[in-house]
Design a protein around this motif. Structure first.
Motif, PDB file in Angstrom:
ATOM      1  N   THR A   1      39.704  43.612  46.748  1.00  0.00           N
ATOM      2  CA  THR A   1      39.225  43.027  45.502  1.00  0.00           C
ATOM      3  C   THR A   1      39.800  41.623  45.376  1.00  0.00           C
ATOM      4  OG1 THR A   1      41.096  43.844  44.179  1.00  0.00           O
ATOM      5  CG2 THR A   1      39.175  45.300  44.403  1.00  0.00           C
ATOM      6  N   LEU A   2      39.237  40.856  44.454  1.00  0.00           N
ATOM      7  CA  LEU A   2      39.757  39.513  44.212  1.00  0.00           C
ATOM      8  C   LEU A   2      41.188  39.577  43.684  1.00  0.00           C
ATOM      9  CD1 LEU A   2      39.344  36.478  44.074  1.00  0.00           C
ATOM     10  CD2 LEU A   2      38.352  36.768  41.802  1.00  0.00           C
ATOM     11  N   TYR A   3      41.490  40.582  42.894  1.00  0.00           N
ATOM     12  CA  TYR A   3      42.852  40.739  42.373  1.00  0.00           C
ATOM     13  C   TYR A   3      43.846  40.947  43.517  1.00  0.00           C
ATOM     14  CZ  TYR A   3      46.870  43.269  40.541  1.00  0.00           C
ATOM     15  OH  TYR A   3      48.146  43.696  40.274  1.00  0.00           O
ATOM     16  N   LYS A   4      43.533  41.831  44.444  1.00  0.00           N
ATOM     17  CA  LYS A   4      44.432  42.091  45.561  1.00  0.00           C
ATOM     18  C   LYS A   4      44.573  40.862  46.451  1.00  0.00           C
ATOM     19  CE  LYS A   4      43.893  46.018  47.697  1.00  0.00           C
ATOM     20  NZ  LYS A   4      43.243  47.161  48.381  1.00  0.00           N
TER      21      LYS A   4
ATOM     22  N   VAL B   1      48.645  30.747  43.515  1.00  0.00           N
ATOM     23  CA  VAL B   1      48.853  30.457  42.104  1.00  0.00           C
ATOM     24  C   VAL B   1      49.039  31.748  41.317  1.00  0.00           C
ATOM     25  CG1 VAL B   1      47.842  29.423  40.046  1.00  0.00           C
ATOM     26  CG2 VAL B   1      47.574  28.302  42.273  1.00  0.00           C
ATOM     27  N   PHE B   2      48.138  32.705  41.534  1.00  0.00           N
ATOM     28  CA  PHE B   2      48.234  33.969  40.816  1.00  0.00           C
ATOM     29  C   PHE B   2      49.439  34.779  41.272  1.00  0.00           C
ATOM     30  CE2 PHE B   2      43.796  32.994  39.917  1.00  0.00           C
ATOM     31  CZ  PHE B   2      43.678  33.394  38.599  1.00  0.00           C
ATOM     32  N   GLY B   3      49.662  34.827  42.580  1.00  0.00           N
ATOM     33  CA  GLY B   3      50.766  35.621  43.098  1.00  0.00           C
ATOM     34  C   GLY B   3      52.120  35.140  42.625  1.00  0.00           C
ATOM     35  N   ALA B   4      52.286  33.821  42.501  1.00  0.00           N
ATOM     36  CA  ALA B   4      53.568  33.277  42.084  1.00  0.00           C
ATOM     37  C   ALA B   4      53.954  33.728  40.678  1.00  0.00           C
ATOM     38  CB  ALA B   4      53.529  31.748  42.144  1.00  0.00           C
ATOM     39  N   VAL B   5      52.962  34.005  39.839  1.00  0.00           N
ATOM     40  CA  VAL B   5      53.237  34.427  38.462  1.00  0.00           C
ATOM     41  C   VAL B   5      53.150  35.944  38.324  1.00  0.00           C
ATOM     42  CG1 VAL B   5      52.491  34.232  36.058  1.00  0.00           C
ATOM     43  CG2 VAL B   5      52.400  32.235  37.567  1.00  0.00           C
ATOM     44  N   VAL B   6      52.065  36.523  38.831  1.00  0.00           N
ATOM     45  CA  VAL B   6      51.805  37.948  38.608  1.00  0.00           C
ATOM     46  C   VAL B   6      52.881  38.824  39.250  1.00  0.00           C
ATOM     47  CG1 VAL B   6      50.185  39.826  39.060  1.00  0.00           C
ATOM     48  CG2 VAL B   6      49.331  37.577  38.359  1.00  0.00           C
ATOM     49  N   LEU B   7      53.307  38.482  40.450  1.00  0.00           N
ATOM     50  CA  LEU B   7      54.255  39.324  41.174  1.00  0.00           C
ATOM     51  C   LEU B   7      55.659  39.296  40.584  1.00  0.00           C
ATOM     52  CD1 LEU B   7      53.141  38.625  44.857  1.00  0.00           C
ATOM     53  CD2 LEU B   7      52.515  40.542  43.371  1.00  0.00           C
ATOM     54  N   ARG B   8      55.909  38.457  39.611  1.00  0.00           N
ATOM     55  CA  ARG B   8      57.201  38.435  38.943  1.00  0.00           C
ATOM     56  C   ARG B   8      57.335  39.569  37.925  1.00  0.00           C
ATOM     57  NH1 ARG B   8      60.021  33.502  39.392  1.00  0.00           N
ATOM     58  NH2 ARG B   8      58.836  31.891  40.515  1.00  0.00           N
TER      59      ARG B   8
ATOM     60  N   MET C   1      44.721  39.192  34.373  1.00  0.00           N
ATOM     61  CA  MET C   1      43.581  38.925  33.506  1.00  0.00           C
ATOM     62  C   MET C   1      43.920  37.845  32.473  1.00  0.00           C
ATOM     63  SD  MET C   1      41.255  40.798  34.789  1.00  0.00           S
ATOM     64  CE  MET C   1      39.993  40.431  33.571  1.00  0.00           C
ATOM     65  N   GLY C   2      45.177  37.822  31.993  1.00  0.00           N
ATOM     66  CA  GLY C   2      45.586  36.783  31.067  1.00  0.00           C
ATOM     67  C   GLY C   2      45.565  35.405  31.705  1.00  0.00           C
ATOM     68  N   MET C   3      46.024  35.302  32.944  1.00  0.00           N
ATOM     69  CA  MET C   3      45.970  34.026  33.657  1.00  0.00           C
ATOM     70  C   MET C   3      44.534  33.588  33.892  1.00  0.00           C
ATOM     71  SD  MET C   3      48.914  33.956  36.577  1.00  0.00           S
ATOM     72  CE  MET C   3      48.285  32.350  37.078  1.00  0.00           C
ATOM     73  N   HIS C   4      43.695  34.547  34.235  1.00  0.00           N
ATOM     74  CA  HIS C   4      42.277  34.237  34.463  1.00  0.00           C
ATOM     75  C   HIS C   4      41.648  33.674  33.196  1.00  0.00           C
ATOM     76  CE1 HIS C   4      38.086  34.753  35.635  1.00  0.00           C
ATOM     77  NE2 HIS C   4      38.496  34.992  36.869  1.00  0.00           N
ATOM     78  N   LEU C   5      41.981  34.249  32.060  1.00  0.00           N
ATOM     79  CA  LEU C   5      41.451  33.773  30.783  1.00  0.00           C
ATOM     80  C   LEU C   5      41.931  32.360  30.478  1.00  0.00           C
ATOM     81  CD1 LEU C   5      40.059  34.127  28.029  1.00  0.00           C
ATOM     82  CD2 LEU C   5      42.139  35.279  27.225  1.00  0.00           C
ATOM     83  N   VAL C   6      43.222  32.111  30.652  1.00  0.00           N
ATOM     84  CA  VAL C   6      43.773  30.792  30.349  1.00  0.00           C
ATOM     85  C   VAL C   6      43.136  29.719  31.228  1.00  0.00           C
ATOM     86  CG1 VAL C   6      45.876  29.395  30.429  1.00  0.00           C
ATOM     87  CG2 VAL C   6      45.946  31.712  29.489  1.00  0.00           C
ATOM     88  N   LEU C   7      43.024  29.991  32.514  1.00  0.00           N
ATOM     89  CA  LEU C   7      42.424  29.007  33.421  1.00  0.00           C
ATOM     90  C   LEU C   7      40.947  28.772  33.097  1.00  0.00           C
ATOM     91  CD1 LEU C   7      44.074  30.087  36.796  1.00  0.00           C
ATOM     92  CD2 LEU C   7      44.663  28.129  35.357  1.00  0.00           C
ATOM     93  N   SER C   8      40.242  29.808  32.690  1.00  0.00           N
ATOM     94  CA  SER C   8      38.835  29.647  32.331  1.00  0.00           C
ATOM     95  C   SER C   8      38.680  28.795  31.078  1.00  0.00           C
ATOM     96  CB  SER C   8      38.181  31.019  32.121  1.00  0.00           C
ATOM     97  OG  SER C   8      38.203  31.779  33.317  1.00  0.00           O
ATOM     98  N   VAL C   9      39.555  29.007  30.097  1.00  0.00           N
ATOM     99  CA  VAL C   9      39.513  28.195  28.873  1.00  0.00           C
ATOM    100  C   VAL C   9      39.806  26.736  29.192  1.00  0.00           C
ATOM    101  CG1 VAL C   9      40.632  27.792  26.652  1.00  0.00           C
ATOM    102  CG2 VAL C   9      40.058  30.124  27.351  1.00  0.00           C
ATOM    103  N   VAL C  10      40.793  26.490  30.037  1.00  0.00           N
ATOM    104  CA  VAL C  10      41.120  25.117  30.422  1.00  0.00           C
ATOM    105  C   VAL C  10      39.940  24.469  31.139  1.00  0.00           C
ATOM    106  CG1 VAL C  10      42.618  23.710  31.893  1.00  0.00           C
ATOM    107  CG2 VAL C  10      43.595  25.556  30.528  1.00  0.00           C
ATOM    108  N   ALA C  11      39.258  25.227  31.996  1.00  0.00           N
ATOM    109  CA  ALA C  11      38.113  24.677  32.718  1.00  0.00           C
ATOM    110  C   ALA C  11      36.964  24.321  31.792  1.00  0.00           C
ATOM    111  CB  ALA C  11      37.632  25.686  33.770  1.00  0.00           C
TER     112      ALA C  11
END
Length: 421
Positions: free
Chosen positions: A306-309, A318-325, A336-346
């Motif tokens: 999946t895209l998440y994996k 970018v995602f791994g550096a934050v999510v895996l913490r 999903m929260g990071m995905h939302l924030v990046l989409s809003v910024v875009a």
């Protein structure tokens, strides 16, 4: 958002990922006259089908071989009907599978055939780019028709190939949902100003920025990379044409209604940045429950990707550096929260793209230039060396140079140079 090529994510190191848990083949069964007859029959039909071009000769090839688990998926679909008894049917299936495995293992393209295939794909890709650019410039009002045809064709190909590779859960990503919403707007609600603006916001927001984020590249000979670029680039072109060159139905509405014209020209922030969060939320909830709740066990047990994996596989991403913490249970929510924030910024710049023709056009051209640069980097930094090495041309050139050195007597200059070495 798709990150391959992909779907997924286009990268300069094109790594083919195969399932890590290939299943064992069925146990050997003593051959019976019935099984022998079946093998002879299948052998004869296969030889007749391939006799004209000798496709069953063993050749060295750069094409990767299929894994055992991928072949097993195909063989499990064999069905010989209820005519035979259970024991005979099982024996016949086993013999047919072994035979097909041997034949599939022998299917190879010759180096010259690979060159011809890739040259044809490159020419077709160039013609397709020319056709798309000409259509967009000559008749932008009808460009959505070309998009619809190409979307149907490429999506069908992607479903088949991704299903075979166990990547079909990528089709739950945002870019595919955006395609459905865009097709709905184009064919069911062509005069909806609100839906047109929502599609514009998504297409020139998260989708178009994904070309930069996921390094989508213009690589003509790769259907996967072409499809990934199409998913993120073509919807933006459709929305650009709809904004600055409305089709006759929308144009008639804008000419007949001053109120509609006023709504159309207004580039309010809430319409182009906040309102699109409504369909985004619908997608996000569906994605979360499908990937992390309903099908979570199936994805893990069957090794589906999946895209998440893919995005959280490494801490360098970018995602791994934050999510895996975070703890494992919280990682899907953080993702999903990071995905939302990046989409809003875009989508923060959508009001500018909607209100200013020059800014919108230059932004799209800049993103396409990035994809062309990614494609050039892939061709010259990665693909050229791999292609030459894989086809055996490098070894052939070395042998030719060695034969020339042995057949040509050394000149005084070359002899002195060799002594110096």
């Amino acid at each position: 958002m798709d990150e391959r090529g992909v779907n997924g994510q286009d990268s300069q190191t094109e790594v083919e990922r195969l399932p890590s848990d290939p299943t064992q083949g069925p146990p050997a069964v003593p051959q019976s006259p019935l099984a022998h007859s079946a093998e002879v029959l299948v052998d004869t039909l296969a030889e007749l089908a391939a006799g004209s071009h000798g496709a069953f000769q063993r050749q060295e090839s750069v094409m990767p071989s299929e894994s055992e688990s991928e072949r097993e998926d195909d063989y499990e679909q064999l069905d010989f009907g209820p005519v035979l008894g259970e024991a005979d049917l099982r024996e016949l299936q086993l013999e047919a599978r072994r035979f097909l495995k041997r034949r599939l293992g022998q299917l190879r393209l010759r180096p010259r055939q690979i060159l011809v295939r890739d040259k044809v794909a490159f020419v077709l890709g160039t013609l397709d780019l020319w056709l798309s650019a000409y259509w967009l410039g000559c008749s932008p009002q009808s460009f959505y028709r070309l998009y619809t045809v190409k979307a149907a064709l490429l999506m069908a190909i992607r479903w088949v190939t991704y299903r075979m590779k166990k990547w079909h859960y990528y089709l739950w990503d945002l870019c595919y949902a955006a395609q459905i919403l865009l097709l709905l707007q184009l064919w069911a609600y062509p005069t909806s100003i609100t839906l047109t603006k929502v599609c514009f916001a998504l297409n020139l927001g998260p989708l178009l920025w994904s070309i930069i984020a996921f390094r989508n590249s213009l690589v003509y000979h790769s259907v996967d990379k072409v499809t990934s670029l199409f998913l993120h680039w073509f919807p933006a072109c459709v929305s650009w044409a709809a904004r600055w060159h409305p089709d006759p139905r929308m144009a008639a509405l804008l000419e007949s209604s001053p109120a509609a014209r006023q709504r159309w020209e207004a580039g309010h922030f809430w319409e182009l940045s906040l309102l699109p969060l409504l369909p985004y939320t619908v997608w996000a909830l569906g994605y979360y429950f499908k990937i992390f709740v309903v099908s979570s066990s199936k994805i893990q047990q069957r090794g589906y990707d999946t895209l998440y994996k893919y995005s959280t596989r490494s801490k360098k991403s970018v995602f791994g550096a934050v999510v895996l913490r975070f703890p494992q249970k919280l990682q899907p929510v953080v993702y999903m929260g990071m995905h939302l924030v990046l989409s809003v910024v875009a989508m923060m710049f959508n009001s500018l793209w909607w209100s200013n023709y020059t800014a919108c056009t230059l932004f799209m051209l800049s993103v396409f230039t990035v994809s062309a640069w990614n494609g050039a980097s892939f061709y010259f930094d990665v693909f050229a060396h791999r292609y030459v090495t894989g086809l055996g041309l490098e070894l052939r050139e070395k042998r030719r140079a060695a034969s020339q050195d042995t057949s040509t007597p050394p000149t005084p200059s070359t002899a002195s140079r060799r002594k110096a070495d």
